[in-house]
Design a protein around this motif. Sequence first.
Motif, PDB file in Angstrom:
ATOM      1  N   LYS B   3     -47.974 103.196  27.358  1.00  0.00           N
ATOM      2  CA  LYS B   3     -47.251 101.923  27.406  1.00  0.00           C
ATOM      3  C   LYS B   3     -47.120 101.278  26.033  1.00  0.00           C
ATOM      4  CE  LYS B   3     -51.340  99.187  28.560  1.00  0.00           C
ATOM      5  NZ  LYS B   3     -52.274 100.331  28.698  1.00  0.00           N
ATOM      6  N   ARG B   4     -48.045 101.610  25.136  1.00  0.00           N
ATOM      7  CA  ARG B   4     -47.958 100.995  23.811  1.00  0.00           C
ATOM      8  C   ARG B   4     -47.272 101.887  22.778  1.00  0.00           C
ATOM      9  NH1 ARG B   4     -53.546  99.800  22.645  1.00  0.00           N
ATOM     10  NH2 ARG B   4     -54.005 100.124  24.835  1.00  0.00           N
ATOM     11  N   MET B   5     -46.882 103.040  23.240  1.00  0.00           N
ATOM     12  CA  MET B   5     -46.113 103.900  22.331  1.00  0.00           C
ATOM     13  C   MET B   5     -44.641 103.556  22.496  1.00  0.00           C
ATOM     14  SD  MET B   5     -48.144 105.718  20.629  1.00  0.00           S
ATOM     15  CE  MET B   5     -47.073 106.987  19.949  1.00  0.00           C
ATOM     16  N   PRO B   6     -43.947 103.351  21.396  1.00  0.00           N
ATOM     17  CA  PRO B   6     -42.543 103.000  21.527  1.00  0.00           C
ATOM     18  C   PRO B   6     -41.737 104.120  22.180  1.00  0.00           C
ATOM     19  CG  PRO B   6     -43.145 103.392  19.235  1.00  0.00           C
ATOM     20  CD  PRO B   6     -44.402 103.439  20.018  1.00  0.00           C
ATOM     21  N   ALA B   7     -40.822 103.686  23.013  1.00  0.00           N
ATOM     22  CA  ALA B   7     -39.922 104.655  23.612  1.00  0.00           C
ATOM     23  C   ALA B   7     -38.936 105.144  22.563  1.00  0.00           C
ATOM     24  CB  ALA B   7     -39.161 103.996  24.757  1.00  0.00           C
ATOM     25  N   THR B   8     -38.326 106.232  22.831  1.00  0.00           N
ATOM     26  CA  THR B   8     -37.268 106.687  21.921  1.00  0.00           C
ATOM     27  C   THR B   8     -36.103 105.732  22.063  1.00  0.00           C
ATOM     28  OG1 THR B   8     -36.532 108.130  23.666  1.00  0.00           O
ATOM     29  CG2 THR B   8     -37.889 109.110  21.952  1.00  0.00           C
ATOM     30  N   ALA B   9     -35.290 105.665  21.038  1.00  0.00           N
ATOM     31  CA  ALA B   9     -34.142 104.766  21.064  1.00  0.00           C
ATOM     32  C   ALA B   9     -33.267 105.127  22.256  1.00  0.00           C
ATOM     33  CB  ALA B   9     -33.344 104.899  19.777  1.00  0.00           C
ATOM     34  N   PRO B  10     -32.733 104.103  22.930  1.00  0.00           N
ATOM     35  CA  PRO B  10     -31.929 104.382  24.112  1.00  0.00           C
ATOM     36  C   PRO B  10     -30.724 105.258  23.790  1.00  0.00           C
ATOM     37  CG  PRO B  10     -31.747 102.101  23.417  1.00  0.00           C
ATOM     38  CD  PRO B  10     -32.847 102.699  22.626  1.00  0.00           C
ATOM     39  N   HIS B  64     -34.556  73.659  36.604  1.00  0.00           N
ATOM     40  CA  HIS B  64     -34.642  75.059  37.016  1.00  0.00           C
ATOM     41  C   HIS B  64     -35.909  75.678  36.441  1.00  0.00           C
ATOM     42  CE1 HIS B  64     -30.451  73.749  36.770  1.00  0.00           C
ATOM     43  NE2 HIS B  64     -30.247  74.480  37.844  1.00  0.00           N
ATOM     44  N   ILE B  65     -36.725  76.222  37.320  1.00  0.00           N
ATOM     45  CA  ILE B  65     -38.064  76.687  36.947  1.00  0.00           C
ATOM     46  C   ILE B  65     -38.022  78.171  36.593  1.00  0.00           C
ATOM     47  CG2 ILE B  65     -40.432  76.941  37.788  1.00  0.00           C
ATOM     48  CD1 ILE B  65     -39.545  74.032  37.261  1.00  0.00           C
ATOM     49  N   TYR B  66     -38.720  78.531  35.529  1.00  0.00           N
ATOM     50  CA  TYR B  66     -38.649  79.880  34.959  1.00  0.00           C
ATOM     51  C   TYR B  66     -39.729  80.817  35.506  1.00  0.00           C
ATOM     52  CZ  TYR B  66     -37.446  83.213  31.213  1.00  0.00           C
ATOM     53  OH  TYR B  66     -37.010  84.304  30.497  1.00  0.00           O
ATOM     54  N   SER B  67     -40.671  80.288  36.288  1.00  0.00           N
ATOM     55  CA  SER B  67     -41.832  81.081  36.711  1.00  0.00           C
ATOM     56  C   SER B  67     -41.421  82.402  37.338  1.00  0.00           C
ATOM     57  CB  SER B  67     -42.658  80.284  37.720  1.00  0.00           C
ATOM     58  OG  SER B  67     -43.088  79.090  37.115  1.00  0.00           O
ATOM     59  N   GLY B  68     -42.075  83.474  36.906  1.00  0.00           N
ATOM     60  CA  GLY B  68     -41.759  84.822  37.362  1.00  0.00           C
ATOM     61  C   GLY B  68     -41.014  85.622  36.312  1.00  0.00           C
ATOM     62  N   GLN B  69     -40.225  84.917  35.488  1.00  0.00           N
ATOM     63  CA  GLN B  69     -39.368  85.599  34.512  1.00  0.00           C
ATOM     64  C   GLN B  69     -39.967  85.605  33.098  1.00  0.00           C
ATOM     65  OE1 GLN B  69     -35.330  84.086  36.866  1.00  0.00           O
ATOM     66  NE2 GLN B  69     -35.207  84.362  34.657  1.00  0.00           N
ATOM     67  N   GLU B  70     -41.205  85.165  32.944  1.00  0.00           N
ATOM     68  CA  GLU B  70     -41.770  84.906  31.613  1.00  0.00           C
ATOM     69  C   GLU B  70     -41.662  86.083  30.647  1.00  0.00           C
ATOM     70  OE1 GLU B  70     -43.332  84.343  34.467  1.00  0.00           O
ATOM     71  OE2 GLU B  70     -44.110  82.304  34.523  1.00  0.00           O
ATOM     72  N   ALA B  71     -41.844  87.302  31.167  1.00  0.00           N
ATOM     73  CA  ALA B  71     -41.829  88.457  30.268  1.00  0.00           C
ATOM     74  C   ALA B  71     -40.470  88.623  29.589  1.00  0.00           C
ATOM     75  CB  ALA B  71     -42.186  89.723  31.036  1.00  0.00           C
ATOM     76  N   CYS B  72     -39.421  88.146  30.266  1.00  0.00           N
ATOM     77  CA  CYS B  72     -38.059  88.336  29.728  1.00  0.00           C
ATOM     78  C   CYS B  72     -37.895  87.645  28.374  1.00  0.00           C
ATOM     79  CB  CYS B  72     -37.019  87.805  30.705  1.00  0.00           C
ATOM     80  SG  CYS B  72     -36.980  88.693  32.260  1.00  0.00           S
ATOM     81  N   CYS B  73     -38.157  86.333  28.346  1.00  0.00           N
ATOM     82  CA  CYS B  73     -37.917  85.625  27.090  1.00  0.00           C
ATOM     83  C   CYS B  73     -38.987  85.965  26.054  1.00  0.00           C
ATOM     84  CB  CYS B  73     -37.805  84.117  27.315  1.00  0.00           C
ATOM     85  SG  CYS B  73     -39.329  83.312  27.804  1.00  0.00           S
ATOM     86  N   VAL B  74     -40.225  86.087  26.492  1.00  0.00           N
ATOM     87  CA  VAL B  74     -41.293  86.350  25.519  1.00  0.00           C
ATOM     88  C   VAL B  74     -41.114  87.738  24.891  1.00  0.00           C
ATOM     89  CG1 VAL B  74     -43.785  86.698  25.242  1.00  0.00           C
ATOM     90  CG2 VAL B  74     -42.937  84.784  26.608  1.00  0.00           C
ATOM     91  N   GLY B  75     -40.820  88.732  25.720  1.00  0.00           N
ATOM     92  CA  GLY B  75     -40.692  90.094  25.206  1.00  0.00           C
ATOM     93  C   GLY B  75     -39.471  90.307  24.342  1.00  0.00           C
ATOM     94  N   THR B  76     -38.359  89.687  24.703  1.00  0.00           N
ATOM     95  CA  THR B  76     -37.142  89.884  23.908  1.00  0.00           C
ATOM     96  C   THR B  76     -37.199  89.092  22.601  1.00  0.00           C
ATOM     97  OG1 THR B  76     -36.077  88.180  25.266  1.00  0.00           O
ATOM     98  CG2 THR B  76     -35.618  90.473  25.836  1.00  0.00           C
ATOM     99  N   PHE B 249     -36.682  97.472  24.234  1.00  0.00           N
ATOM    100  CA  PHE B 249     -35.761  96.496  23.644  1.00  0.00           C
ATOM    101  C   PHE B 249     -35.804  96.470  22.119  1.00  0.00           C
ATOM    102  CE2 PHE B 249     -34.441  92.049  22.581  1.00  0.00           C
ATOM    103  CZ  PHE B 249     -33.164  92.122  23.097  1.00  0.00           C
ATOM    104  N   LYS B 250     -36.981  96.682  21.544  1.00  0.00           N
ATOM    105  CA  LYS B 250     -37.107  96.559  20.083  1.00  0.00           C
ATOM    106  C   LYS B 250     -36.178  97.538  19.345  1.00  0.00           C
ATOM    107  CE  LYS B 250     -39.035  94.913  16.273  1.00  0.00           C
ATOM    108  NZ  LYS B 250     -38.165  95.443  15.231  1.00  0.00           N
ATOM    109  N   PRO B 251     -36.206  98.839  19.677  1.00  0.00           N
ATOM    110  CA  PRO B 251     -35.280  99.750  18.983  1.00  0.00           C
ATOM    111  C   PRO B 251     -33.819  99.435  19.286  1.00  0.00           C
ATOM    112  CG  PRO B 251     -36.552 100.916  20.678  1.00  0.00           C
ATOM    113  CD  PRO B 251     -37.136  99.556  20.565  1.00  0.00           C
ATOM    114  N   PHE B 252     -33.592  98.873  20.464  1.00  0.00           N
ATOM    115  CA  PHE B 252     -32.225  98.504  20.840  1.00  0.00           C
ATOM    116  C   PHE B 252     -31.710  97.390  19.923  1.00  0.00           C
ATOM    117  CE2 PHE B 252     -29.098  96.354  23.591  1.00  0.00           C
ATOM    118  CZ  PHE B 252     -28.364  97.435  24.045  1.00  0.00           C
TER     119      PHE B 252
END
Lengths: 359, 372
Positions: B3-10, B64-76, B249-252
């Motif tokens: 999980k901590r190894m980067p995926a190959t570029a899409p 509008h409450i964001y709960s549940g979606q937290e990984a989306c904004c934090v990760g991107t 997302f990072k390589p993207f």
Amino acid sequence: MTTLPMIDTDIHPAIEAHLDMPAMLPNDQLPSFEGDRIIQYREALREAMSEEMRHDKRVFLLGEEVAQYNGAYKISQGMLDEFGAKRIIDTPISENGFAGMAIAAAMSGLRPIVEFMSWSFSFVAADPILNNAPKMLYMSGGQFGCPIVFRGNDGAGGQLASTHSWCVEALYANVPGLKMAIPSNPYDAKGLLKTAIRDPDPVFFMESERMLGDKAHVPEEEYYIPFGQARLAREGDAVTLVSFGRPVHFCMEAAERLAAEGIEVDVLDMRTIRPLDIESIIERVKITNKVLVVDQSWPFASIASEVITQICERCFDWLDMAPARLNTADVPTPYAKGLEYDYLPNPERIVEAVKNMID
Amino acid sequence: MSKRMPATAPQSNDSKAVSSVTNKSNEITPAMMLEWLRQMQLIREFENRTMQAYQQAKIGGFCHIYSGQEACCVGTIAATNDDDPIVTAYRDHGHALARGMTPEACMAEMFGKVDGCAKGKGGSMHMFDKPNWLFGGHGIVSAQTPLGAGLAFAEKYKLEVMGEGKKKVSLAYLGDGAIDQGAFHEALNFSAVHDVPVIFIIENNGYSMGTAISRHTANADNLISRGQSYGINSIEIDGLDICHLYNEFKPFVDQCRENSRPGFVDLKTYRYQGHSMSDPQKYRTKDEVDAFKDKDSIAKLLSDLLGDGLITEAAWKDMQSEIKDQVRAAMDFAENSPIPEAGELYTDVYANPEKNLSPTATYTHGTKNPLM
């Protein structure tokens, strides 16, 4: 913490210190309205855009057919050659998309000029131009301004029928946060457009397909016409005609015909609707005591309605009779030539309205 | 470990795209994971208190409450630079906090107080933070999509025409409901034609307000076809697993930046609360909500960290407690911040407030924005 390099981070309250606005001169200090450097209205617009683009790289033009086609109405002719494709940008026919895109560019500190081939096509962009541009400064608590110019043809062209003949000024002028200019001649077109491009607020700039070929003197020297400064195009004593944009010409023609019958009227060209130079109107009403507002939008909740309300609020006691308005007929714009002419606030209708006020 | 190894570029479906990404630099560190945990928990706690304050009528309007979606904004956002511009819709509290807005400024805005990010003039749906390159939460569905394209266009223009700035990517966040709007398609088309480096991130929570995705959009299980049809590099990402999200997302992002091309991401997520605070949620079952809560993104990240021995139960308790205190302080701050003075009604309407702009108002410059 990073800050945007392009916009003044202190747009409020320190705007005056940063505002790149040239000196705004009263009419009697502007270059002469008369002269022999005769160019077309469309060339005056082009000169205004080109001069400002040479002055400031933040300024760019985008719209349908503005680049390779040299402008659907040849306003931007030659500008692609001078400024290149990165600053003169052809867009797909998707006003909603490119208007919104340009608004974000303005928020980012650029100075976009968006050409609508016709203001009739601006309705599909109503959300960005009304909901974003004029409200961004307020909604963001003063963080993001929107220095953008939307410009294009407004009003009946020539037998373009109902969907292509919109006068949008009454609809759009209702919205706080925007400014609106409606020049009636090449001199004003250039001077007002240069001011519009420099202004830090969104400016809705109304031209007319029927005036693009009009020729008149435009000074060689650089000048900027302040917003909210009307021009007395003709001086009389019987009635003050208040107008803006193309109907100013109808007023001038009507004034000629009336003069032949010994009736002298004022023609006051407002130049901008928002701000509205109500002081100049009051000044003339105090002399003529009668006012007719000639407006090419429909009568209900029109610019004329607003002007007359302000007249009643500000100088009611100086009026000898109820202020009058002359608008386009309250119907969709017809196609047939004769019907279209009758629909407009044409010189015959103005002459008749003035005579009704005098008899 | 994977999980901590980067995926190959899409895999690219973009004819102009040429990958030049080196994945080495994209590796996730334990410090990053801990910071994400902190940010996600901060948003969760912040939203819990937002709902309380709304029920106490301290917050008004639509919320509008964001709960549940937290990984989306934090990760991107973690995958971008601090000066990459972003814009989002009205479910915007999470983006504001992840971008660095203080909980104080965010909560005070919802309370309609002068210390809010928009001096109390915007409210829940309109979080703006210029110093942190957040160009707003926007209230009209998909209106922010062309804006996102314009942000990237502007940065590219500054670099190429004015010789200023650097290569930037903008992020335009939208919900799955927004892809049905014309503005969305116009923005994709323009960006593809003009090589605009904007990434359209569909935070796909499965509902357009109360209408399930299969009922509101065609080809609902293949949203990336929307991007692909414009020749835009498009990927689908599980938005509930932040490490996986970042790795994809990072390589993207790097590729979009490098190639100056748009991107499209179908980011699968779920919201725990209704569309807005007034939503009775009759369109979905409690079982469905519970099933997603079992896949909660914060719980997932926490379990990864615990499993790898990168955090202890005690340290997690401490973190939760600190966040509770932090949000409580923000509530107090918002409560005690003054309401706007009456004169503020007429400020910030025009940057150049000339006379005669209104028959009834005299506009003036406002007080300086607290964020600036």
